[in-house]
Design a protein around this motif. Structure first.
Motif, PDB file in Angstrom:
ATOM      1  N   CYS A  25       0.699  -1.209   0.011  1.00  0.00           N
ATOM      2  CA  CYS A  25      -0.103  -0.111  -0.016  1.00  0.00           C
ATOM      3  C   CYS A  25       0.722   1.228  -0.116  1.00  0.00           C
ATOM      4  CB  CYS A  25      -0.980  -0.097   1.441  1.00  0.00           C
ATOM      5  SG  CYS A  25      -2.178  -1.233   1.131  1.00  0.00           S
ATOM      6  N   LEU A  45      -0.930   8.141   6.247  1.00  0.00           N
ATOM      7  CA  LEU A  45      -2.560   8.061   6.260  1.00  0.00           C
ATOM      8  C   LEU A  45      -3.346   7.140   5.272  1.00  0.00           C
ATOM      9  CD1 LEU A  45      -5.063   9.171   7.964  1.00  0.00           C
ATOM     10  CD2 LEU A  45      -5.185  11.083   6.330  1.00  0.00           C
ATOM     11  N   ALA A  46      -2.902   7.498   3.941  1.00  0.00           N
ATOM     12  CA  ALA A  46      -3.593   6.763   2.809  1.00  0.00           C
ATOM     13  C   ALA A  46      -3.041   5.181   3.095  1.00  0.00           C
ATOM     14  CB  ALA A  46      -3.262   7.267   1.739  1.00  0.00           C
ATOM     15  N   CYS A  48      -2.335   3.473   5.779  1.00  0.00           N
ATOM     16  CA  CYS A  48      -2.978   3.014   7.029  1.00  0.00           C
ATOM     17  C   CYS A  48      -4.355   2.684   6.673  1.00  0.00           C
ATOM     18  CB  CYS A  48      -2.951   3.676   8.144  1.00  0.00           C
ATOM     19  SG  CYS A  48      -1.577   4.064   9.109  1.00  0.00           S
ATOM     20  N   GLY A  49      -4.977   3.600   5.921  1.00  0.00           N
ATOM     21  CA  GLY A  49      -6.574   3.301   5.522  1.00  0.00           C
ATOM     22  C   GLY A  49      -6.439   2.194   4.527  1.00  0.00           C
ATOM     23  N   MET A  50      -5.851   2.269   3.610  1.00  0.00           N
ATOM     24  CA  MET A  50      -6.016   1.183   2.456  1.00  0.00           C
ATOM     25  C   MET A  50      -5.614  -0.229   3.262  1.00  0.00           C
ATOM     26  SD  MET A  50      -4.114   0.851  -1.171  1.00  0.00           S
ATOM     27  CE  MET A  50      -4.665  -0.041  -2.210  1.00  0.00           C
ATOM     28  N   PHE A  53      -8.552  -1.088   6.220  1.00  0.00           N
ATOM     29  CA  PHE A  53     -10.006  -0.761   5.926  1.00  0.00           C
ATOM     30  C   PHE A  53     -10.371  -1.446   4.485  1.00  0.00           C
ATOM     31  CE2 PHE A  53     -13.459   1.672   3.985  1.00  0.00           C
ATOM     32  CZ  PHE A  53     -14.305   1.550   5.168  1.00  0.00           C
TER      33      PHE A  53
END
Length: 133
Positions: A25, A45-46, A48-50, A53
Motif C-alpha cells: 500500500c 495516512l492513505a 493505514c487506511g488502505m 480498511f
C-alpha cells in the motif's frame, strides 16, 4: 468519474488490492504522489487506511455519457495535471463536451495529492466557486 482509470493506475493497484500489506500500500501511495517532497503524512495516512480498511461500497465507476449529459448540478472538477490515476485532459474535455454545468480546472504541477501540492490554487478555486454561486 469523468474519465476512465489509466492503464498504469489499474496495473499499479493490482498488488495492493490483492495483498494489502503495509509495504504494498505504501508503494502505491508513494507512486500516486509521484514521490514528491512533503507527502509523507499523506502517504502514511492513505497507507493505514488502505491496509486496514476494506471498502463495502462499490468502487468509483465511470459515468456514462447519458448520465453526464443529464447532470444539472453546478460541479467543479479539480484535476491534477500530473495525475497518474486518469488522463487529465481527457477528463476535462469529456466533461466540457457532455455537461455544461461542470467547470474543470487542470491544476498544474500537481500529483493526486493536489491539495498539498498546490494549496493556493485549490483555495482560490473553492473561493471562486462559493462567490460565483
Amino acid at each position: 468519474m469523468f474519465a476512465p482509470f489509466s492503464p498504469r493506475w489499474l496495473l499499479a493497484c493490482g498488488r495492493p488490492y490483492l495483498a494489502p500489506t503495509q509495504a504494498n500500500c505504501a508503494r502505491l501511495m508513494r507512486w500516486l504522489g509521484q514521490r514528491r517532497p512533503g507527502h509523507d503524512e499523506d502517504v502514511e495516512l492513505a497507507t493505514c487506511g488502505m491496509a486496514g480498511f476494506r471498502l463495502r461500497a462499490p468502487e468509483a465507476s465511470l459515468l456514462s455519457d447519458r448520465a453526464l449529459a443529464g447532470l444539472r448540478v453546478p460541479t467543479q472538477q479539480l484535476i491534477a495535471a500530473d495525475s497518474v490515476v486518469h488522463r487529465p485532459i481527457r477528463a476535462a474535455r469529456r466533461a466540457a463536451r457532455l455537461t455544461p454545468d461542470v467547470c474543470s480546472y487542470l491544476v498544474p504541477d500537481a500529483s493526486h495529492f493536489l491539495v498539498h501540492d498546490r494549496p493556493d490554487m485549490i483555495t482560490d478555486a473553492l473561493a471562486h466557486t462559493l462567490v460565483d454561486r
